[in-house]
Enzyme design. Structure first.
Site, PDB file in Angstrom:
ATOM      1  CB  SER A 262      -1.010  -0.141   1.556  1.00 58.06           C
ATOM      2  OG  SER A 262      -1.209   1.179   1.593  1.00 58.06           O
ATOM      3  CE  LYS A 263       3.560   6.402  -3.480  1.00 58.76           C
ATOM      4  NZ  LYS A 263       5.002   6.820  -4.162  1.00 58.76           N
ATOM      5  NE  ARG A 264      -4.673   3.831   2.838  1.00 53.34           N
ATOM      6  CZ  ARG A 264      -4.888   2.612   1.871  1.00 53.34           C
ATOM      7  NH1 ARG A 264      -5.543   3.632   0.801  1.00 53.34           N
ATOM      8  NH2 ARG A 264      -5.590   2.125   2.033  1.00 53.34           N
TER       9      ARG A 264
END
Length: 491
Positions: A262-264
């Site tokens: 996940s980029k988050r």
């Protein structure tokens, strides 16, 4: 409602007789690793079968669009050599290839489903968040069983509505996936999903079924999170009387055993990996192997080779774990396999971050680095000594393996400096023969001469290249200046 000849004309446009796959990203920002893998598998399936690879932009979720994201998609695909045969920028027989430009089509097909009893208008007030969470009790929906005349009247009066899929209450739906096999679900577990929103735009689940059919897509590659939607897709295909494409659902790419990438959470996108010094070809090779296995032990493949050998049966049901260290290994292998010219070109921007002095030849420095580099971003830190001799302690001259100590290092520098000053030319052969001649005359191994020269020239114990190459690249004047500073320290 259009007459049936319009639908027949749409059917007549559909290309047939070849494998056709599509990569259909939403323009929502960066290209994450899972998205790149989907693009690769989609491309490889088409190319392996000598078929067509299509790019379609799925931009119906207007709230998530990011400015410039379409350019990111084009740029990434171009860098990764994923040439598409049809798409928004190159056209094709089933244009347009941007979903918002296809907007009028979806209402026609949604109305056709109403005609056939597989969809209905729903006038109930529902928020989008309720729709997205699936919280919609189908049996309680009064619109599902509304008389057609009443529905037509309310629509004609301008009352807002969505169009919903009419899922059978009873029985089961079975679909086949190339990876997971046959999967059967109870129809009672499926919701009457929205096909057309109040604003007339289709939902993702409806648009991709209509577009995949009208574009002649034979293999639909997507993430396994869409397995739960596949029964509803099947019922749509059956409602239209259309053939069902081959489904290829790929398990997710994970950061670890429990968490998806996940980029988050700071996991890298394709662009991040390139910025971190990885080569595109190494990324392509590694990402293809995240969930797909070739036959045999070999792991390093060019894209041309992957086109030849890629086979759907090699795709795994199990999630794949993204291992940055394994990618580093792949990258190092690719760097070593590059031609010296190609590596010098790739390395030069990184070399020049550290070596500003134009007298130092970037290609010569690159030659020292190629066998010692895993990722390009490591390069500057290896070269900081070329522009300026760092502060260093004389203890660096002490080296057990070469049998160097402070006394022997001083003696060797005293002999090397005048010998190098007298050299007629400044090249590897001359510098090397000067030092080996001194070693021979002193009755010591070459390393006992070269260690103090390298320490004095670089001020570091670990350097790319040895004493000879460093002296040559520094140039005679700078090299001798540094050797004399080293001798002064030892005095």
């Amino acid at each position: 409602m259009k007459d049936i000849s319009w639908f027949n004309d749409m059917e007549a446009r559909i290309p047939a007789g070849e494998v056709r796959t599509r990569f259909a990203p939403s323009p929502t920002g960066y290209m994450h690793v899972g998205n790149l893998r989907t693009a690769l598998y989609t491309y490889l399936i088409a190319r392996h079968a000598k078929g067509k690879f299509i790019l379609r932009i799925e931009d119906t979720d207007q709230g998530r669009l990011v400015e410039g994201a379409v350019d990111v998609i084009y740029k990434t695909m171009a860098e990764c050599h994923l040439e598409h045969d049809e798409g928004p920028d190159v056209g094709g027989p089933v244009a347009p290839y941007v979903q918002t430009e296809r907007r009028p089509l979806y209402r026609e097909y949604a109305e056709l489903l109403i005609e056939r009893g597989h969809a209905y208008r729903c006038f109930c007030e529902k928020t989008e968040s309720e729709e997205d969470s699936g919280e919609f009790d189908r049996p309680d929906d009064p619109c599902r069983d509304m008389a057609r005349e009443e529905s037509d009247r309310r629509a004609a009066a301008g009352e807002p509505y969505v169009i919903r899929q009419r899922i059978p209450h009873e029985g089961t739906t079975t679909f086949h996936d190339e990876i997971f096999g046959d999967i059967t679900v109870e129809n009672s577990s499926l919701d009457d999903q929205v096909l057309l929103k109040r604003d007339g735009l289709p939902t993702y689940n409806f648009a991709n079924v209509v577009d995949d059919h009208l574009m002649g897509i034979t293999h639909v590659v997507r993430g396994s999170e869409y397995l739960s939607s596949a029964p509803k897709y099947n019922l749509l295909y059956e409602g239209f009387g259309w053939p069902i494409p081959k489904y290829v659902h790929c398990s997710p790419v994970m950061r670890d055993q429990h968490n998806k990438m996940s980029k988050r959470h700071g996991d890298p996108s394709y662009e991040d990996l390139i910025a971190q010094g990885f080569l595109t070809d190494a990324v392509i090779n590694y990402v293809t192997l995240l969930g797909w296995s070739p036959r045999g032990e070999r792991e390093i493949f060019s894209l041309d080779e992957l086109r030849e050998i890629f086979d759907i049966s090699g795709i795994s049901k199990s999630p794949a774990i993204f291992d940055i260290e394994k990618l580093r290994y792949f990258n190092a292998e690719y760097i070593r396999a590059m031609s010296p010219e190609d590596f010098a070109k790739a390395a030069e921007p990184y070399i020049r971050q550290a070596v500003k002095n134009p007298a130092c030849d970037a290609a010569a420095i690159a030659a020292l680095l190629q066998q010692r580099t895993e990722v390009l971003t490591e390069i500057p830190e290896k070269l900081d000594f070329f522009d300026a001799l760092p502060e260093y302690d004389t203890e660096l001259f002490v080296h057990k393996k070469s049998k160097s100590d402070l006394v022997s290092s001083k003696a060797m520098l005293e002999k090397v400096i005048p010998a190098l000053e007298a050299l007629p030319g400044w090249n590897d052969e001359g510098i090397l023969s000067t030092m080996t001649a001194i070693a021979e005359a002193e009755g010591v191994k070459n390393a006992k001469v070269m260690w103090p020269v390298r320490i004095a020239a670089a001020g570091k114990a670990v350097t790319p290249g040895g004493a000879v190459e460093i002296c040559r690249i520094l140039g005679r004047d700078e090299c001798l200046r540094r050797l004399k500073i080293g001798l002064e320290k030892l005095n």
